[in-house]
Design a protein around this motif. Structure first.
Motif, PDB file in Angstrom:
ATOM      1  N   VAL A   1       3.072  48.079  11.188  1.00 29.76           N
ATOM      2  CA  VAL A   1       3.504  47.310   9.813  1.00 29.76           C
ATOM      3  C   VAL A   1       3.251  45.792  10.179  1.00 29.76           C
ATOM      4  CG1 VAL A   1       5.469  46.903   8.298  1.00 29.76           C
ATOM      5  CG2 VAL A   1       5.265  49.192   9.085  1.00 29.76           C
ATOM      6  N   GLY A   2       3.797  45.392  11.327  1.00 29.20           N
ATOM      7  CA  GLY A   2       3.611  44.226  11.783  1.00 29.20           C
ATOM      8  C   GLY A   2       2.143  43.669  11.792  1.00 29.20           C
ATOM      9  N   GLU A   3       1.064  44.447  12.106  1.00 30.90           N
ATOM     10  CA  GLU A   3      -0.203  43.974  12.146  1.00 30.90           C
ATOM     11  C   GLU A   3      -0.619  44.057  10.557  1.00 30.90           C
ATOM     12  OE1 GLU A   3      -2.537  46.870  14.080  1.00 30.90           O
ATOM     13  OE2 GLU A   3      -1.560  46.353  16.037  1.00 30.90           O
ATOM     14  N   TRP A   4      -0.193  44.651   9.835  1.00 39.60           N
ATOM     15  CA  TRP A   4      -0.548  44.640   8.350  1.00 39.60           C
ATOM     16  C   TRP A   4       0.038  43.117   7.843  1.00 39.60           C
ATOM     17  CZ3 TRP A   4       2.618  43.702   4.239  1.00 39.60           C
ATOM     18  CH2 TRP A   4       1.896  43.683   2.610  1.00 39.60           C
ATOM     19  N   LEU A   5       1.109  42.891   8.350  1.00 41.68           N
ATOM     20  CA  LEU A   5       1.764  41.699   7.680  1.00 41.68           C
ATOM     21  C   LEU A   5       1.029  40.351   8.239  1.00 41.68           C
ATOM     22  CD1 LEU A   5       4.451  40.346   6.359  1.00 41.68           C
ATOM     23  CD2 LEU A   5       5.350  40.635   8.624  1.00 41.68           C
ATOM     24  N   ASP A   6       0.538  40.424   9.322  1.00 44.49           N
ATOM     25  CA  ASP A   6      -0.215  39.277  10.002  1.00 44.49           C
ATOM     26  C   ASP A   6      -1.582  39.310   9.671  1.00 44.49           C
ATOM     27  OD1 ASP A   6       2.001  38.350  11.320  1.00 44.49           O
ATOM     28  OD2 ASP A   6       1.366  39.305  13.527  1.00 44.49           O
ATOM     29  N   THR A   7      -2.045  40.383   8.746  1.00 46.52           N
ATOM     30  CA  THR A   7      -3.585  40.059   8.367  1.00 46.52           C
ATOM     31  C   THR A   7      -3.668  39.899   6.910  1.00 46.52           C
ATOM     32  OG1 THR A   7      -3.603  42.693   8.185  1.00 46.52           O
ATOM     33  CG2 THR A   7      -4.390  41.582  10.229  1.00 46.52           C
ATOM     34  N   ARG A   8      -2.496  39.522   6.295  1.00 45.88           N
ATOM     35  CA  ARG A   8      -2.427  39.285   4.847  1.00 45.88           C
ATOM     36  C   ARG A   8      -3.039  38.055   4.614  1.00 45.88           C
ATOM     37  NH1 ARG A   8      -3.146  42.935   3.154  1.00 45.88           N
ATOM     38  NH2 ARG A   8      -3.397  43.508   5.334  1.00 45.88           N
ATOM     39  N   PRO A   9      -4.122  37.930   3.928  1.00 45.52           N
ATOM     40  CA  PRO A   9      -4.853  36.531   3.403  1.00 45.52           C
ATOM     41  C   PRO A   9      -3.875  35.340   2.917  1.00 45.52           C
ATOM     42  CG  PRO A   9      -5.061  38.297   1.556  1.00 45.52           C
ATOM     43  CD  PRO A   9      -4.380  38.953   2.529  1.00 45.52           C
ATOM     44  N   VAL A  10      -4.112  34.429   3.601  1.00 36.57           N
ATOM     45  CA  VAL A  10      -3.158  33.255   3.615  1.00 36.57           C
ATOM     46  C   VAL A  10      -3.607  31.991   2.621  1.00 36.57           C
ATOM     47  CG1 VAL A  10      -1.966  33.645   5.912  1.00 36.57           C
ATOM     48  CG2 VAL A  10      -4.020  32.305   5.876  1.00 36.57           C
TER      49      VAL A  10
END
Length: 197
Positions: free
Chosen positions: A124-133
């Protein structure tokens, strides 16, 4: 400008049903009623640039009912509970008490043959960290409470055992603000959420 990811906990099916691991039941009338009751506070989140949901029927239905038209994200699926899928914690305890004790005590353990708590939190954390910023932006993600608990443990960099102390209620919302592994938990008043998402 930081990225804001607001997690919305999916509505639950009737409280007459015991909570089960990886429960894929659709929303029943009680769940739909809950969405209607919560919609005044949650509808403004539909203005987010990106709208996602977990693949569970409840998460998809909650997002659709709130007008989010969310894109399903497999990384937001619930923890893989292996042979305990569909069981309540009590049922798993009755069948495999020592395995349940080991699972609760060791975040790296997966005695059920599925995914460990630590692996779930990291997924879940990897998904969070790979969101387009880009230049910041706003995201809304509808997911099961377990997924939101995992995201909070990851974002706040607290011990995995904290997962068991977090109580995420159906149709509650929590925002994480930041990017690339630097996240902050944000609590807001309903007025602020309505005006700024």
């Amino acid at each position: 400008m930081p990225l804001r990811v607001t997690f919305v906990a999916a509505a639950r099916s009737s409280t007459l049903h015991a909570e089960r691991f990886e429960d894929d039941l659709p929303l029943d009338q009680a769940g739909w009623n809950g969405v209607l009751d919560a919609s005044p506070a949650l509808l403004p989140l539909a203005a987010a640039e990106l709208r996602y949901c977990a693949p569970t029927p409840r998460s998809r239905a909650t997002g659709d009912a709130l007008g989010y038209a969310p894109l399903v994200q497999l990384a937001l699926r619930d923890c893989d509970m292996g042979r305990w899928r569909g069981m309540t914690l009590g049922e798993a305890m009755a069948r495999e008490p020592s395995a349940v004790d080991a699972w609760l005590a060791d975040p790296r353990g997966a005695p059920h043959g599925g995914e460990s708590l630590l692996a779930f939190i990291h997924r879940v954390g990897e998904w969070l960290d790979t969101r387009p910023v880009g230049d910041g932006g706003q995201i809304v993600a509808v997911a099961e409470p377990a997924v939101i608990r995992a995201a909070l443990v990851y974002a706040l960099k607290v011990p995995p055992s904290t997962y068991w102390s977090l109580d995420v209620r159906p149709l509650s919302a929590v925002a994480l603000v930041g990017r690339d592994g630097r996240w902050h938990l944000r609590f807001e008043t309903a007025r602020t959420r309505h005006s700024r998402i």
